[in-house]
Design an enzyme around this catalytic site. Structure first.
Site, short mmCIF file in Angstrom:
data_model
loop_
_atom_site.label_atom_id
_atom_site.label_comp_id
_atom_site.label_asym_id
_atom_site.label_seq_id
_atom_site.Cartn_x
_atom_site.Cartn_y
_atom_site.Cartn_z
N ASN A 1 26.28 -20.77 -4.66
CA ASN A 1 25.43 -21.48 -3.94
C ASN A 1 25.66 -21.68 -2.44
OD1 ASN A 1 24.00 -21.59 -6.46
ND2 ASN A 1 24.57 -23.96 -6.84
N HIS B 1 29.26 -16.93 -1.96
CA HIS B 1 28.19 -16.37 -1.28
C HIS B 1 27.75 -17.06 0.15
CE1 HIS B 1 26.32 -14.45 -4.91
NE2 HIS B 1 27.28 -13.84 -4.65
N CYS C 1 31.49 -10.78 17.07
CA CYS C 1 32.97 -11.30 17.17
C CYS C 1 33.41 -11.99 16.02
CB CYS C 1 33.35 -12.04 18.30
SG CYS C 1 32.79 -13.60 18.56
N CYS D 1 30.64 -14.91 23.44
CA CYS D 1 30.84 -13.28 23.69
C CYS D 1 29.32 -12.79 23.99
CB CYS D 1 31.35 -12.65 22.48
SG CYS D 1 30.17 -12.09 21.27
N THR E 1 23.44 -20.13 -13.91
CA THR E 1 23.17 -18.70 -13.13
C THR E 1 22.74 -17.77 -14.06
OG1 THR E 1 24.47 -17.15 -12.08
CG2 THR E 1 25.64 -18.24 -13.74
N ASN F 1 22.33 -23.43 -19.55
CA ASN F 1 21.10 -22.69 -18.92
C ASN F 1 19.96 -22.73 -19.85
OD1 ASN F 1 19.42 -21.05 -17.80
ND2 ASN F 1 20.98 -19.86 -16.93
N PRO F 2 18.85 -23.42 -19.37
CA PRO F 2 17.53 -23.50 -19.97
C PRO F 2 17.14 -22.30 -20.73
CG PRO F 2 17.10 -24.61 -17.99
CD PRO F 2 18.56 -23.87 -18.05
N GLU F 3 17.51 -21.07 -20.22
CA GLU F 3 17.33 -19.69 -20.49
C GLU F 3 18.23 -19.16 -20.84
OE1 GLU F 3 14.83 -17.56 -17.92
OE2 GLU F 3 13.24 -19.36 -17.14
C1 BJW Z 1 19.03 -24.03 -14.52
C2 BJW Z 1 18.09 -25.22 -14.47
C3 BJW Z 1 18.86 -26.20 -14.70
C4 BJW Z 1 17.15 -23.48 -13.90
N1 BJW Z 1 20.10 -26.61 -15.10
N2 BJW Z 1 20.22 -23.97 -15.23
C5 BJW Z 1 27.06 -3.79 -10.08
C6 BJW Z 1 25.96 -3.30 -10.90
C7 BJW Z 1 24.91 -3.17 -10.18
C8 BJW Z 1 24.86 -3.69 -8.81
C9 BJW Z 1 25.87 -4.24 -8.27
C10 BJW Z 1 26.97 -4.18 -8.94
N3 BJW Z 1 27.93 -4.66 -8.02
C11 BJW Z 1 27.37 -5.06 -6.93
C12 BJW Z 1 26.03 -4.81 -7.03
C13 BJW Z 1 25.00 -4.87 -6.03
C14 BJW Z 1 24.58 -6.26 -5.80
C15 BJW Z 1 24.24 -6.88 -7.24
O1 BJW Z 1 24.72 -7.64 -7.71
N4 BJW Z 1 22.88 -6.41 -7.58
C16 BJW Z 1 22.27 -6.74 -8.73
C17 BJW Z 1 21.31 -7.80 -8.48
C18 BJW Z 1 21.77 -5.51 -9.45
N5 BJW Z 1 25.55 -7.00 -5.16
C19 BJW Z 1 25.89 -7.25 -3.98
O2 BJW Z 1 25.21 -6.62 -3.12
C20 BJW Z 1 26.77 -8.23 -3.65
N6 BJW Z 1 27.98 -7.43 -2.64
C21 BJW Z 1 28.77 -6.93 -3.06
O3 BJW Z 1 28.98 -6.27 -4.30
O4 BJW Z 1 29.63 -6.22 -2.25
C22 BJW Z 1 30.55 -5.15 -2.32
C23 BJW Z 1 29.64 -4.04 -1.88
C24 BJW Z 1 29.23 -3.86 -0.53
C25 BJW Z 1 28.29 -2.87 -0.18
C26 BJW Z 1 27.84 -1.73 -1.09
C27 BJW Z 1 28.65 -1.76 -2.48
C28 BJW Z 1 29.27 -2.86 -2.80
C29 BJW Z 1 26.42 -9.41 -2.64
C30 BJW Z 1 25.64 -10.23 -3.45
C31 BJW Z 1 25.29 -11.35 -2.60
C32 BJW Z 1 24.00 -12.19 -3.32
N7 BJW Z 1 23.31 -12.95 -2.52
C33 BJW Z 1 22.18 -13.85 -2.89
C34 BJW Z 1 21.58 -14.31 -1.46
C35 BJW Z 1 22.58 -15.18 -0.74
C36 BJW Z 1 21.70 -15.79 0.39
C37 BJW Z 1 20.61 -16.30 0.13
O5 BJW Z 1 20.59 -17.50 -0.49
O6 BJW Z 1 19.33 -15.95 0.30
O7 BJW Z 1 23.05 -14.82 -3.55
S1 BJW Z 1 21.35 -13.07 -3.91
C38 BJW Z 1 20.83 -14.67 -5.08
O8 BJW Z 1 21.60 -14.27 -6.26
C39 BJW Z 1 22.03 -15.68 -4.32
C40 BJW Z 1 22.51 -16.09 -5.58
O9 BJW Z 1 23.92 -16.75 -5.40
C41 BJW Z 1 22.59 -15.14 -6.51
C42 BJW Z 1 22.67 -15.43 -7.90
O10 BJW Z 1 21.75 -15.98 -8.51
P1 BJW Z 1 21.97 -17.38 -9.43
O11 BJW Z 1 22.79 -18.23 -8.68
O12 BJW Z 1 22.25 -16.75 -10.48
O13 BJW Z 1 20.28 -18.06 -9.41
P2 BJW Z 1 18.96 -17.19 -10.24
O14 BJW Z 1 17.77 -17.94 -9.52
O15 BJW Z 1 19.11 -15.97 -10.57
O16 BJW Z 1 19.26 -18.06 -11.67
C43 BJW Z 1 19.06 -19.27 -11.75
C44 BJW Z 1 19.26 -19.78 -13.39
O17 BJW Z 1 19.26 -21.00 -13.53
C45 BJW Z 1 18.38 -19.19 -14.05
O18 BJW Z 1 18.93 -18.54 -15.31
C46 BJW Z 1 17.75 -20.42 -14.75
O19 BJW Z 1 17.26 -20.55 -16.06
C47 BJW Z 1 18.49 -21.58 -14.47
N8 BJW Z 1 18.16 -22.75 -14.33
N9 BJW Z 1 17.12 -24.70 -13.99
C48 BJW Z 1 20.64 -25.27 -15.38
N10 BJW Z 1 18.12 -27.64 -14.41
ZN ZN Z 2 30.68 -13.60 19.51
#
Ligand code: BJW
Ligand code: ZN
Length: 242
Positions: free
Chosen positions: A106, A123, A134, A154, A192, A217-219
């Site tokens: 987060n 993240h 820079c 810069c 997550t 996680n609820p799901e």
């Molecule tokens: C509850 C609840 C309650 C509801 N209590 N629970 C390997 C395989 C395939 C692809 C890749 C791989 N390795 C890398 C990749 C590419 C990519 C990736 O992962 N893609 C997949 C989606 C297919 N990853 C990247 O690009 C990462 N970088 C990287 O790997 O660098 C190396 C590289 C660079 C260049 C080229 C190649 C490699 C970077 C990932 C960055 C993700 N960024 C985001 C956005 C941040 C900015 C923003 O906020 O806008 O981060 S994406 C978004 O998803 C955000 C989150 O942190 C992230 C995860 O989501 P999260 O937290 O799991 O949330 P949700 O909404 O998905 O789930 C919520 C959950 O809560 C649900 O399950 C609900 O049920 C639950 N819930 N209420 C408890 N009350």
């Molecule tokens: Zn700068």
């Protein structure tokens, strides 16, 4: 309560644990009013664009003002949000174990606001901006939405200091999390969908190294099948019980 036997199992493990590691995602902040990206069968959309389009390295290059508009909107939402009982429960665990590592995906800063220290924000953080040239960091005024458009000394533009799709994680952040995952007794994956890599690898590393894996996680998620205990409920409801 139906989850009572599982709660007892986890409480027992925690009583014996020296080292605990936690991975949190958007779901832990849902009860604070922060929208999740996925879950409930849908994905966040901003002005007709899926979040994974707008939160991408490509979009920063193509249309930085649009990216700022999306992040300023979310900073506005966050102004109204406060830590919930789940954030506070985790903050309260700090002195309880010999070692506690908290890794969050987060960018909302709510773990720190609840009192957690040394949070590994894999993240980035929405309250910081970074010069595209820079890399100088700027702490942003939380009351100031939209962002202060002042550019870096810069002369270049600044961007949100968050990790977008296709971007590298902050240096060392994932490695610290992976080290903790490989050596902990109990690992929690909380709120997550475990779809985004490399963060989603941390629970797998922990499990492979012999940790007791707990999901809140609820799901169901792709991790559910390998969890020792999976609580199908909200984090704010469950964590204070532990
Ligand atoms: C509850 C609840 C309650 C509801 N209590 N629970 C390997 C395989 C395939 C692809 C890749 C791989 N390795 C890398 C990749 C590419 C990519 C990736 O992962 N893609 C997949 C989606 C297919 N990853 C990247 O690009 C990462 N970088 C990287 O790997 O660098 C190396 C590289 C660079 C260049 C080229 C190649 C490699 C970077 C990932 C960055 C993700 N960024 C985001 C956005 C941040 C900015 C923003 O906020 O806008 O981060 S994406 C978004 O998803 C955000 C989150 O942190 C992230 C995860 O989501 P999260 O937290 O799991 O949330 P949700 O909404 O998905 O789930 C919520 C959950 O809560 C649900 O399950 C609900 O049920 C639950 N819930 N209420 C408890 N009350
Ligand atoms: Zn700068």
């Amino acid at each position: 309560m139906e989850t009572a036997p599982e709660l007892r199992r986890v409480a027992q493990r925690l009583a014996e644990a020296r080292s605990v590691a936690i991975l949190t995602g958007a779901g832990i902040s849902a009860e604070s009013g922060v929208p999740t990206f996925r879950g409930g069968g849908g994905a966040a959309v901003w002005k007709g664009m899926r979040f994974d389009q707008i939160s991408s390295a490509k979009m920063v290059r193509r249309d930085l003002p649009a990216v700022w508009e999306w992040f300023d909107y979310r900073r506005g939402v966050l102004r109204e949000c406060e830590p919930n009982p789940a954030h506070r429960a985790i903050a309260g665990w700090q002195e309880r174990f010999e070692s506690l590592t908290l890794v969050t995906q987060n960018i909302d800063g709510l773990h720190r606001a609840a009192g957690s220290r040394d949070v590994i924000e894999v993240h980035g953080n929405i309250h910081r901006s970074r010069c595209v040239a820079c890399s100088k960091l700027f702490q942003m005024d939380r009351a100031c939405v939209p962002h202060d458009p002042d550019m870096c000394d810069c002369g270049s533009q600044v961007r949100p200091d968050v990790v977008l799709f296709g971007e590298m994680l902050p240096e060392g952040a994932y490695e610290k999390g992976a080290e903790a995952a490989a050596s902990c007794d109990v690992f929690f994956t909380i709120g997550t969908s475990a779809l985004v890599y490399p963060a989603a690898m941390l629970p797998e590393i922990a499990k492979r190294a012999g940790a007791f894996l707990v999901e809140v996680n609820p799901e169901e998620t792709p991790l559910t099948a390998i969890c020792d205990v999976s609580f199908r409920c909200g984090a704010g409801e469950l964590l204070p019980l532990l």
